[in-house]
Each structure stands twice: as structure tokens, then as C-alpha cells.
Design a protein around this motif. Sequence first.
Motif, PDB file in Angstrom:
ATOM      1  N   GLN A  72       0.821  -1.218   0.000  1.00 40.18           N
ATOM      2  CA  GLN A  72       0.000   0.000   0.000  1.00 40.18           C
ATOM      3  C   GLN A  72       0.849   1.260   0.000  1.00 40.18           C
ATOM      4  N   LEU A  73       1.841   1.315   0.861  1.00 42.38           N
ATOM      5  CA  LEU A  73       2.636   2.531   0.998  1.00 42.38           C
ATOM      6  C   LEU A  73       3.338   2.890  -0.313  1.00 42.38           C
ATOM      7  N   ILE A  74       3.914   1.878  -0.961  1.00 42.80           N
ATOM      8  CA  ILE A  74       4.643   2.130  -2.205  1.00 42.80           C
ATOM      9  C   ILE A  74       3.690   2.552  -3.322  1.00 42.80           C
ATOM     10  N   TYR A 184      -4.462  -3.334  -9.735  1.00 41.87           N
ATOM     11  CA  TYR A 184      -4.858  -4.738  -9.766  1.00 41.87           C
ATOM     12  C   TYR A 184      -3.830  -5.602 -10.479  1.00 41.87           C
ATOM     13  N   LEU A 185      -2.978  -4.988 -11.288  1.00 40.22           N
ATOM     14  CA  LEU A 185      -1.898  -5.715 -11.943  1.00 40.22           C
ATOM     15  C   LEU A 185      -0.603  -5.626 -11.144  1.00 40.22           C
ATOM     16  N   THR A 186      -0.713  -5.170  -9.912  1.00 43.14           N
ATOM     17  CA  THR A 186       0.416  -5.088  -8.985  1.00 43.14           C
ATOM     18  C   THR A 186       0.054  -5.873  -7.728  1.00 43.14           C
ATOM     19  N   PRO A 187       0.951  -6.720  -7.221  1.00 40.93           N
ATOM     20  CA  PRO A 187       0.628  -7.526  -6.036  1.00 40.93           C
ATOM     21  C   PRO A 187       0.625  -6.699  -4.747  1.00 40.93           C
ATOM     22  N   VAL A 188      -0.299  -5.761  -4.680  1.00 44.72           N
ATOM     23  CA  VAL A 188      -0.439  -4.941  -3.482  1.00 44.72           C
ATOM     24  C   VAL A 188      -1.226  -5.700  -2.426  1.00 44.72           C
ATOM     25  N   SER A 200      -1.030 -16.603 -19.054  1.00 46.38           N
ATOM     26  CA  SER A 200       0.403 -16.288 -19.100  1.00 46.38           C
ATOM     27  C   SER A 200       0.653 -14.807 -19.336  1.00 46.38           C
ATOM     28  N   TRP A 201      -0.223 -14.152 -20.117  1.00 45.43           N
ATOM     29  CA  TRP A 201      -0.015 -12.732 -20.406  1.00 45.43           C
ATOM     30  C   TRP A 201      -0.226 -11.881 -19.151  1.00 45.43           C
ATOM     31  N   VAL A 202      -1.128 -12.324 -18.269  1.00 50.07           N
ATOM     32  CA  VAL A 202      -1.341 -11.598 -17.011  1.00 50.07           C
ATOM     33  C   VAL A 202      -0.106 -11.729 -16.121  1.00 50.07           C
ATOM     34  N   VAL A 203       0.431 -12.950 -16.041  1.00 49.81           N
ATOM     35  CA  VAL A 203       1.635 -13.190 -15.232  1.00 49.81           C
ATOM     36  C   VAL A 203       2.795 -12.362 -15.757  1.00 49.81           C
ATOM     37  N   PHE A 204       2.919 -12.284 -17.085  1.00 49.72           N
ATOM     38  CA  PHE A 204       4.006 -11.509 -17.693  1.00 49.72           C
ATOM     39  C   PHE A 204       3.891 -10.029 -17.336  1.00 49.72           C
ATOM     40  N   ILE A 205       2.673  -9.476 -17.446  1.00 47.53           N
ATOM     41  CA  ILE A 205       2.465  -8.058 -17.155  1.00 47.53           C
ATOM     42  C   ILE A 205       2.766  -7.751 -15.692  1.00 47.53           C
ATOM     43  N   VAL A 206       2.295  -8.609 -14.800  1.00 44.62           N
ATOM     44  CA  VAL A 206       2.518  -8.387 -13.368  1.00 44.62           C
ATOM     45  C   VAL A 206       4.011  -8.423 -13.040  1.00 44.62           C
ATOM     46  N   ASN A 207       4.727  -9.383 -13.625  1.00 44.23           N
ATOM     47  CA  ASN A 207       6.163  -9.493 -13.348  1.00 44.23           C
ATOM     48  C   ASN A 207       6.967  -8.370 -13.990  1.00 44.23           C
ATOM     49  N   ALA A 208       6.509  -7.892 -15.168  1.00 47.19           N
ATOM     50  CA  ALA A 208       7.218  -6.807 -15.858  1.00 47.19           C
ATOM     51  C   ALA A 208       6.879  -5.443 -15.285  1.00 47.19           C
ATOM     52  N   ASN A 209       5.813  -5.378 -14.532  1.00 46.92           N
ATOM     53  CA  ASN A 209       5.346  -4.134 -13.924  1.00 46.92           C
ATOM     54  C   ASN A 209       6.428  -3.544 -13.016  1.00 46.92           C
ATOM     55  N   PRO A 210       6.879  -2.310 -13.249  1.00 46.57           N
ATOM     56  CA  PRO A 210       7.926  -1.722 -12.387  1.00 46.57           C
ATOM     57  C   PRO A 210       7.515  -1.624 -10.930  1.00 46.57           C
ATOM     58  N   ILE A 215       7.934  -3.009  -4.960  1.00 39.76           N
ATOM     59  CA  ILE A 215       7.254  -3.592  -3.791  1.00 39.76           C
ATOM     60  C   ILE A 215       7.964  -4.866  -3.335  1.00 39.76           C
ATOM     61  N   LYS A 216       8.430  -5.667  -4.279  1.00 40.51           N
ATOM     62  CA  LYS A 216       9.146  -6.896  -3.908  1.00 40.51           C
ATOM     63  C   LYS A 216      10.404  -6.565  -3.110  1.00 40.51           C
ATOM     64  N   ILE A 217      11.152  -5.581  -3.565  1.00 41.50           N
ATOM     65  CA  ILE A 217      12.371  -5.191  -2.849  1.00 41.50           C
ATOM     66  C   ILE A 217      12.029  -4.685  -1.456  1.00 41.50           C
ATOM     67  N   PHE A 218      10.993  -3.879  -1.361  1.00 43.21           N
ATOM     68  CA  PHE A 218      10.586  -3.319  -0.073  1.00 43.21           C
ATOM     69  C   PHE A 218      10.175  -4.428   0.891  1.00 43.21           C
ATOM     70  N   ARG A 219       9.424  -5.412   0.399  1.00 45.52           N
ATOM     71  CA  ARG A 219       8.995  -6.521   1.258  1.00 45.52           C
ATOM     72  C   ARG A 219      10.168  -7.405   1.668  1.00 45.52           C
ATOM     73  N   CYS A 220      11.115  -7.578   0.770  1.00 50.06           N
ATOM     74  CA  CYS A 220      12.290  -8.395   1.101  1.00 50.06           C
ATOM     75  C   CYS A 220      13.025  -7.841   2.307  1.00 50.06           C
ATOM     76  N   VAL A 221      13.313  -6.551   2.278  1.00 48.68           N
ATOM     77  CA  VAL A 221      14.153  -5.962   3.325  1.00 48.68           C
ATOM     78  C   VAL A 221      13.381  -5.651   4.599  1.00 48.68           C
ATOM     79  N   VAL A 222      12.066  -5.394   4.476  1.00 49.42           N
ATOM     80  CA  VAL A 222      11.267  -5.032   5.648  1.00 49.42           C
ATOM     81  C   VAL A 222      10.609  -6.252   6.285  1.00 49.42           C
TER      82      VAL A 222
END
Length: 262
Positions: A72-74, A184-188, A200-210, A215-222
Motif C-alpha cells: 500500500q505505501l509504495i 490490480y496488476l500489482t501484487p499490493v 500467461s499474459w497476465v503473469v508476464f504483465i505483473v512481473n514486468a510491472n515496475p 514492492i518486492k524489494i521493499f517486502r524483502c528488506v522489511v
Amino acid sequence: MSLLSVFVKYRDLIGQLVSRDIKTKYRRSILGLLWTVLNPLLMMTVLSIVFSYFFSRYGNIDNFPVYLLCGQLIFNFFNESTSIAMGSIVHSGELIKKVYVPKYLFPISKVLSSGVNLLSSMAALVIVMVVTRARVTPTVLLALFPLLYVLLFSTGVSLFLSAAAVSFRDLMHLYSVITTAWMYLTPVIYPMEILENAPSWVVFIVNANPMTGFIKIFRCVVLEGVTAPAMLHVQSLIWCAAALLVGSFVFKKSQDSFILKI
């Protein structure tokens, strides 16, 4: 480099614009800046109650409230900063016509004022981590990197949008639809595992989404207490550089015609 030189030369004016934006936003509000803490806390509480039940079968999310709040914050910072920056040139038309001020300052000040709100909102994350007894490790200090990434990316997008909105005012009404789809295309809210059976196209968009990378980096470290994979940082830096280059280029090419259109 031109953008950076403008920022350094007019840093005092940028500070005044940021201060004005914050004061205007919370004018006549009893709780004032405290809302930057209460809003994410209240939203996190509601969404946790609703979605923790639906996602309970994904047992790898040890602390769903912190997982949710990190996303949410990001994303909320990106959404807020770009939304208000988009109309910064249009709404500052009278000042632009009367006084020479580098036009870069207006969208940049909006992003920075949202950045102040983001830093204040981090108090909500601290509170939730304490209440839920989340494990805190030294990697939490690395949270500065994803925060910097989303700040730079939002700046680039804001420069592009603020220039585009001068010629295409409908963009200011359409953007909320775009950001809703983007969210909705971001794992918030949801875990990545929920995409196992998605097209597969949905998975690709979500993974390519900046935003997914930030958010992944933020969750990793926090949340997880580990350093994020180097590839995530590389991808994030590429997105930041691309956004800043495209945003600066479009803004610079368009700024001479602003006074004719606002």
C-alpha cells in the motif's frame, strides 16, 4: 543533468512549494499530518480483515498486515504523487504567465510533497510491525533503496503526465481508471501465488510491472529480512532511468507551448 541543475539552483523555492502543498492539504484539519498515519492504518485494517480470510490458504504470508501495508505505501505514493503532479502545470497557469519560474519545479514539488507524506506514513508501518511482533533485522535500513526507486520513477512519470495534460485535459479524468487497473496488476493486496492459474499474459504483465519490482524489494528488506536479488535492483534502475529520460524529454519539448495552452 538539466533537471538536476534546476533542482539544486531552486531548492529553496521547491522547499516553499512543498511546504505550501502540505499546509494546503491539511488546512482546517483537526488531526492534520496525523492523517498520513491514520489513513494507511485504517485501510490496512479493513483490507486485512477482508482479504486475510480469502488468502489464508497461501501460508507463506506470515504477516499479512505488514505484507499488505508494504504494498500500500509504495503504490499509494506513486498514485498520489503522479495524480497531483499531472495537473501541476495547468493549475499553476496564472503564475507561469506572470513570473519566470522553471516549469520543472511544479511537478517535482508535487512529488516531493507526496514524499513527505510517504515518510510520515512509515510510522504506520512501524506501529503495525510492533503490534504484530514482526521480526526486525538490519536489512530494514535498505528500505531506502526501493523508496528512492519509486520516487525517481514517479518523478519521471509525473513530468510526462504534467506535460501531456496541458494538451490532453481528458487525461486528468482518465488517469484514475488507469491507476486502478495498474493497482490490480500489482501484487499490493494479493500474493503472487494466486497467479498460478492465471493466463500467461497476465503473469508476464505483473512481473514486468515496475511497481511489482519496487514492492518486492521493499517486502524483502522489511518483512522477510533478506536482501533483494540483484536483478530486481537492476530492473528497477532501468525503469527509473527510462521514466526520467522519457519524462524529461517530453517535458522539455513541450514546455515552450505551455503558456499558449493553459
